[in-house]
Each structure stands twice: as structure tokens, then as C-alpha cells.
Design a protein around this motif. Structure first.
Motif, PDB file in Angstrom:
ATOM      1  N   GLY A 282       0.826  -1.195   0.000  1.00  0.00           N
ATOM      2  CA  GLY A 282       0.000   0.000   0.000  1.00  0.00           C
ATOM      3  C   GLY A 282       0.861   1.245   0.000  1.00  0.00           C
ATOM      4  O   GLY A 282       2.036   1.203   0.417  1.00  0.00           O
ATOM      5  N   PRO A 283       0.331   2.372  -0.461  1.00  0.00           N
ATOM      6  CA  PRO A 283       1.121   3.607  -0.577  1.00  0.00           C
ATOM      7  C   PRO A 283       1.787   4.030   0.728  1.00  0.00           C
ATOM      8  O   PRO A 283       2.890   4.585   0.715  1.00  0.00           O
ATOM      9  N   THR A 284       1.135   3.808   1.871  1.00  0.00           N
ATOM     10  CA  THR A 284       1.731   4.190   3.153  1.00  0.00           C
ATOM     11  C   THR A 284       1.898   2.988   4.077  1.00  0.00           C
ATOM     12  O   THR A 284       1.981   3.145   5.293  1.00  0.00           O
ATOM     13  N   GLY A 285       1.902   1.764   3.517  1.00  0.00           N
ATOM     14  CA  GLY A 285       2.166   0.574   4.311  1.00  0.00           C
ATOM     15  C   GLY A 285       0.996   0.083   5.140  1.00  0.00           C
ATOM     16  O   GLY A 285       1.189  -0.683   6.086  1.00  0.00           O
ATOM     17  N   ARG A 286      -0.224   0.486   4.776  1.00  0.00           N
ATOM     18  CA  ARG A 286      -1.384   0.075   5.554  1.00  0.00           C
ATOM     19  C   ARG A 286      -2.029  -1.203   5.013  1.00  0.00           C
ATOM     20  O   ARG A 286      -3.133  -1.546   5.399  1.00  0.00           O
ATOM     21  N   GLY A 287      -1.349  -1.897   4.129  1.00  0.00           N
ATOM     22  CA  GLY A 287      -1.789  -3.219   3.729  1.00  0.00           C
ATOM     23  C   GLY A 287      -2.564  -3.271   2.428  1.00  0.00           C
ATOM     24  O   GLY A 287      -2.734  -2.277   1.714  1.00  0.00           O
ATOM     25  N   ALA A 288      -3.074  -4.474   2.129  1.00  0.00           N
ATOM     26  CA  ALA A 288      -3.799  -4.712   0.884  1.00  0.00           C
ATOM     27  C   ALA A 288      -5.090  -3.907   0.826  1.00  0.00           C
ATOM     28  O   ALA A 288      -5.552  -3.534  -0.249  1.00  0.00           O
ATOM     29  N   ALA A 289      -5.702  -3.658   1.990  1.00  0.00           N
ATOM     30  CA  ALA A 289      -6.926  -2.852   2.005  1.00  0.00           C
ATOM     31  C   ALA A 289      -6.653  -1.446   1.492  1.00  0.00           C
ATOM     32  O   ALA A 289      -7.448  -0.876   0.738  1.00  0.00           O
ATOM     33  N   GLU A 290      -5.524  -0.880   1.885  1.00  0.00           N
ATOM     34  CA  GLU A 290      -5.151   0.439   1.373  1.00  0.00           C
ATOM     35  C   GLU A 290      -4.791   0.361  -0.105  1.00  0.00           C
ATOM     36  O   GLU A 290      -5.152   1.238  -0.893  1.00  0.00           O
ATOM     37  N   LEU A 291      -4.102  -0.708  -0.481  1.00  0.00           N
ATOM     38  CA  LEU A 291      -3.702  -0.883  -1.879  1.00  0.00           C
ATOM     39  C   LEU A 291      -4.917  -0.876  -2.799  1.00  0.00           C
ATOM     40  O   LEU A 291      -4.879  -0.311  -3.900  1.00  0.00           O
TER      41      LEU A 291
END
Length: 330
Positions: A282-291
């Protein structure tokens, strides 16, 4: 078996097909050579003995010995590699053992199998912070959380994790495996249904087995099959879709946008295990949900389970977004 699973990833009803990959498997020849070398080291350290000792008249001992011999014959017996250095991309393993792990001969190897994705397991700042915490809060609590085992440091970390993942609340567990084996049993009843991706992590599978909810599986990342299972479970009080964000064995990423779309359509909730995504996907490392852009809407993913063991060094898990579920999990 993996080839058949990959063939099933292509849906026949127009849903997006092959899941994306987070990494390449092209290092297999290198990994195989390293594994052989380190296995030889483990054997030299005494891990390959098959004599089994004297079981005497112990029926259980004989049964277990037979199972262990079968595992060795099948190549599935696991031997511990004794590491005599800090965790890292390069480690030293003992090739002979004196009983305490300090071998007379040490082998320097490249380590491809740790979950130390960001290389922080032995970072000087984390080591220093751990030393400071020992001075201010001691080594252990000798209690579970709800008796006298909750410190201000736990609450501070939970608040930071909730803010990081844009959640309402978070709760720490000793490990992500513990969280997965605790959440389903705590919040689901026999009136409910869990619909789980067939390639979900073993901890999710074990957690689902522990609860009384009806259990259904859908073909890996196959949205057509997922919708059929949602329809099959239409009479359940709660339908919970459980999926990994990133599937650690294959590197595929769950199609969370499409999973969320189906959840909304069928009034289901979504559980995502982000253990192999937190901190670096993810753009800020918050996981696949953020991706996939489904992190910020409370209607989307109600429960996120993750770990800091891969991206830092701590073994924790955080879930869920619903305060009521948090109370049941505590």
C-alpha cells in the motif's frame, strides 16, 4: 495442486481473474541449495537421529515414533536450524552442537525464510527501545490482560495502531495466530456463517474451526464462487467473508474491491488478515486494504487482523473496527 488452484483463479463469469503477485519465485534454485546446505548442518547438529530411543511398553510412544518415521520417509519432518547470531539477511547457524546451540563450527548463510521484510528485527533503535522498556516496565507481567496484565504501554500502542489503520479501536494479542484463533469463536454463533478463501493461512482455518458458525469455502480469489457461497448462506444471521490480504505462500493479493462489492450486495462483513502486508504493502504501508482503496469506509472492512512481527519485531495483532466485537474479543 498449485497448478490446479491457479487454473481456478480464472473465473468464468467475467470477474477479474489472475490475482496479482507481490514477489517473484525465481529464486527457487538458490533457495533449494541453501536449504540443502543448512539441512546438512542441522543433521550434523544431531537433528537427524532416527533411532527414537527406547519406547518400551509405551503404546503412545510407539505410535508417535511410527508417525515420525513416516514423516521422515515422506520428507516432511522438520528439523530446527540452530541460529547463533541475530536475525538478518545473513545469519550464522551451528553445524555441530554442544547441547546449548553453540556449535564448534558455524556456517554463514543467506536467510530467505524469515518474515523480517523491512530488516528491523535487529535494528539498533528497536533494540535500544526494548532495553529502555525493560528498565521502566520490567520483563513480564505474570498475568493475563483482564486480571492485572494491562500496562499503559499496551493502551498507547493500541491507540497508535488504531489511528494508523484508521480504525475505531484495536486490541493486542501475543501473536497473530492467537488473534485468528480467538476472534471467530468470540463473535460468531451457530446462527452465523464464515465464508473463507480456500488458501487462507492455517491460523485462519484453525480459528474458523473453533467457532460454531457454519463453514463454507470458496475457490481462491474466485468472485463467482464467493457469490455462490454467499447465496448458499443467505439465511445466516451474520455472514463473514474471511480472506488474507496477501497470501504468504503464493504472494497473491486478494481482490478486496470485488470482495467488498459482494459484501455490500449481500449484507456481509469482511475480515482481512494483513499479516503479510502491514508496513510495506500500500502507498503508506497500511496493507492490501489500502492498496485496493477500501480502507477508509466503515462499510467496507469491519475487522482487520495484522502483525508487526514481519515489519518490525513485535508479535501483536489488531482487530477490530467494531467496538462491540472488540469487547467480545478482549
Amino acid at each position: 495442486q498449485r497448478q490446479r488452484q491457479r487454473q481456478r483463479m480464472t473465473s468464468s463469469n467475467g470477474w477479474p481473474s489472475p490475482p496479482r503477485r507481490c514477489f517473484s519465485s525465481s529464486i527457487a534454485p538458490v533457495a533449494s541449495s541453501i536449504d540443502a546446505a543448512v539441512t546438512d548442518a542441522g543433521n550434523a547438529a544431531g537433528g537427524g537421529s532416527t533411532d527414537g530411543g527406547n519406547d518400551g511398553g509405551d503404546t503412545l510412544g510407539r505410535a508417535l515414533r511410527g508417525q515420525l518415521d513416516a514423516m521422515r520417509a515422506a520428507g516432511t519432518y522438520k528439523r530446527e536450524r540452530v541460529i547463533v547470531s541475530p536475525q538478518g539477511a545473513e545469519i550464522r547457524v551451528a553445524t555441530t552442537s554442544d547441547g546449548g546451540g553453540q556449535g564448534r563450527l558455524q556456517l554463514q548463510v543467506l536467510n530467505f525464510c524469515a518474515n523480517n521484510y523491512l530488516g528491523l528485527s535487529n535494528h539498533p533503535r528497536l533494540v535500544a527501545a526494548a532495553k529502555r522498556a525493560l528498565d521502566t516496565h520490567g520483563h513480564g507481567l505474570s498475568s493475563v490482560r483482564f486480571i492485572c496484565g494491562t500496562q499503559d504501554a499496551h493502551l498507547a500502542l493500541e491507540a497508535k495502531l488504531a489511528r494508523f489503520h484508521k480504525l475505531d479501536a484495536a486490541i493486542l494479542y501475543p501473536s497473530c495466530f492467537d488473534a485468528n484463533t480467538g476472534i471467530f469463536e468470540a463473535i460468531l454463533t451457530a446462527e452465523d456463517a464464515v465464508i473463507s478463501d480456500e488458501l487462507n493461512h492455517a491460523s485462519i482455518i484453525d480459528g474458523v474451526r473453533l467457532c460454531k458458525a457454519k463453514r463454507l469455502r470458496y475457490a481462491h480469489a474466485d468472485m463467482g464462487d464467493l457469490e455462490r457461497r454467499l447465496v448458499e448462506a443467505k439465511d445466516a444471521r451474520v455472514r463473514l467473508i474471511a480472506t488474507d490480504g496477501v497470501f504468504s505462500m503464493d504472494g497473491t493479493v486478494a481482490p478486496l474491491k470485488d470482495i467488498v462489492r459482494l459484501a455490500r450486495k449481500h449484507d456481509a462483513i469482511v475480515f482481512v488478515d494483513e499479516c503479510h502486508a502491514t508496513g510495506f504493502v500500500g502507498p503508506t504501508g497500511r496493507g492490501a486494504a489500502e492498496l485496493d482503496g477500501v480502507l477508509h469506509d466503515a462499510r467496507d472492512i469491519l475487522i482487520i487482523n495484522g502483525t508487526l512481527v514481519e515489519s518490525t519485531v513485535h508479535q501483536v495483532a489488531f482487530s477490530p473496527r467494531l467496538h462491540s466485537a472488540l469487547e467480545f474479543s478482549a
